[in-house]
Design a protein around this motif. Sequence first.
Motif, PDB file in Angstrom:
ATOM      1  N   PHE A   1       2.325   1.299  -7.076  1.00  0.00           N
ATOM      2  CA  PHE A   1       1.389   0.853  -6.060  1.00  0.00           C
ATOM      3  C   PHE A   1       0.002   1.489  -6.226  1.00  0.00           C
ATOM      4  CE2 PHE A   1       4.722  -0.331  -2.585  1.00  0.00           C
ATOM      5  CZ  PHE A   1       5.070  -1.446  -3.336  1.00  0.00           C
ATOM      6  N   GLU A   2      -0.093   2.553  -7.011  1.00  0.00           N
ATOM      7  CA  GLU A   2      -1.384   3.207  -7.242  1.00  0.00           C
ATOM      8  C   GLU A   2      -2.175   2.542  -8.359  1.00  0.00           C
ATOM      9  OE1 GLU A   2      -1.535   7.632  -6.211  1.00  0.00           O
ATOM     10  OE2 GLU A   2       0.342   7.457  -7.351  1.00  0.00           O
TER      11      GLU A   2
ATOM     12  N   GLN B   1       0.848  -1.185   0.000  1.00  0.00           N
ATOM     13  CA  GLN B   1       0.000   0.000   0.000  1.00  0.00           C
ATOM     14  C   GLN B   1       0.889   1.244   0.000  1.00  0.00           C
ATOM     15  OE1 GLN B   1       0.142  -2.241   2.575  1.00  0.00           O
ATOM     16  NE2 GLN B   1      -1.927  -2.848   3.219  1.00  0.00           N
ATOM     17  N   LYS B   2       0.543   2.226  -0.822  1.00  0.00           N
ATOM     18  CA  LYS B   2       1.364   3.425  -0.965  1.00  0.00           C
ATOM     19  C   LYS B   2       1.510   4.180   0.345  1.00  0.00           C
ATOM     20  CE  LYS B   2       1.940   7.701  -3.583  1.00  0.00           C
ATOM     21  NZ  LYS B   2       1.405   8.594  -4.640  1.00  0.00           N
ATOM     22  N   ASP B   3       0.431   4.325   1.104  1.00  0.00           N
ATOM     23  CA  ASP B   3       0.478   5.106   2.339  1.00  0.00           C
ATOM     24  C   ASP B   3       1.392   4.461   3.372  1.00  0.00           C
ATOM     25  OD1 ASP B   3      -1.233   6.880   1.201  1.00  0.00           O
ATOM     26  OD2 ASP B   3      -3.027   6.192   2.273  1.00  0.00           O
TER      27      ASP B   3
END
Length: 587
Positions: A523-524, A494-496
């Motif tokens: 990842f987006e 996950q990007k975050d």
Amino acid sequence: MLRTHNNGELRLANVNQTVTLCGWVQRIRDKGGMIWIDLRDRYGITQLMLEEGKTSKEALDIARSLGREFVISATGPVVERLSKNDKIATGDVEVKIESLSILNPAKLPPFLIEDETDGGDDIRMKYRYLDLRRNPVRANLQLRHQVARFTRQYLDDQSFIEVETPVLIKSTPEGARDFVVPSRMNPGEFYALPQSPQTFKQLLMVSGFDRYYQIVKCFRDEDLRADRQPEFTQIDCEMSFIEQEDILQMFEGLARHLFKQVKGIDLESVPRMTYANAMKYYGSDKPDTRFEMKFVELKGEESDLTSGKDFQVFDSAGLVVGIAAKGCAEYTRKQVDELTDFVKRPQVGAKGLVTVRYNTDGSIKSSVDKFYTEEDLKKWVAAFDAEPGDLLLILSGEGDKVRKQLNELRLEMGSRLGLRNSDNYSCLWVVDFPLLEYGEEENRWFAMHHPFTSPKPEDLGYLESGDFGKIRANAYDLVINGVEVGGGSIRIFQKDLQAKMFEVLGFSDEEAKHQFGFLMDAFEYGAPPHGGLAFGFDRLCSLFGGSDSIRDFIAFPKNNSGRDVMIDSPSAIADAQLNELKIKTTV
């Protein structure tokens, strides 16, 4: 073909056949009326025979002109040997020479091309192409070939696809030092050689290649030792839509397959141990579990059997911990002094060693009898679950430092007692590593594995609260005989969460985007849950071959200074090349 058969092929079934063999002269025995030549190639040795009056004078003259390592061709019928040799596969037959020719003469080699050679490491590395002719070295490379072949067989059967990834990539600040390569077309800019294909295999997961592998060269500019080389090989693997248990099962299966196919060993189910227990009981995250000798605490978080007796060494220590060496109570004073000297070596770093003898008659004698009564020592013996005849070896100090010192002593005792036989194998999964470790000098947190390792889901709260030392990684290592053979983790996808990890590691947003923006962007676009593992291919081969050194299983290795003494590399390059690359040296 210049030959009809190889030198390991002929048997009694070939008697009366006329054959042509080629190879290198291993040795010559001239008994006047008879001459025997041992002819060698990578398949084995065949004995050639020439006889005065029955072999042409031309062939006899050529035979008497031969030296070791001459390359020759020989033709003649296969005959049964009168004096058979059961030490070689072709020992029932020999070839009666009709014609003999020299394909290429040879200088006298600088060392004997024999199983037991007279050549030291340095000269054999300088003439490695000659060393490779020796049976043990050739057998090591044949074993390496088998490990690669059976690895591909297993992974192919599990629907993995082999994908090559780039060798010229971007330098990253985490991990070991990169080897860098200047770009002529982009002056002042550099490629790096990959320490691993980590980001590329993650991108392959984003691409939908849910089962990837590669037997791949990796490069790290780090100090060398027996199990390190500047360039080494990994079995690199990644899977999508999995959890940690799936990875462990899949690659335990690969280990089991290799043990069966390469060594003929049916590997039992591999036990698991947490990192915390590995450090507590063995002082190492890669414990050698071929033997027990677990650590026992006399003073620590859970007990204290040493304080208050005016022995300042123990009173001032945060941890007093030891091992029981079975049957060693009869060690002489000289043997105990040797162990004391061992733990005081700079590589170990202990200040001293306390010993307790639990004699076979039931009496107890220690090196600290001045401070501790027999009743005190009986409590120690009970804590160790020791038996008459055992010798307790005890160190004191602070936390992990003294545990690592005791680990060195434990391994030394294992070797002295013959408990570390290379023909015995003990495998172990070590799990639940810390995600992060703090660098006192740098005053910041570092990834214990790499920045893409996922935290345990149940520990994510510590990431938000700042209790970084409590976070466990979704990571695992496969340890065989005290050697880390493979390791990996479930990845952040996950990007975050990945951005948060970069923040904890001290990356600014700009630095993270500069170094890993391509991965964050990927990842987006629907990155799946994924994870993987890489086996140290060279280490795996050396374990199967019963050697401590991976150099023995690499065709053209570097020495401990990172040099290839055969081709004299690394070396300076011409000023014209440097100018073209816009590079100036300061050396």
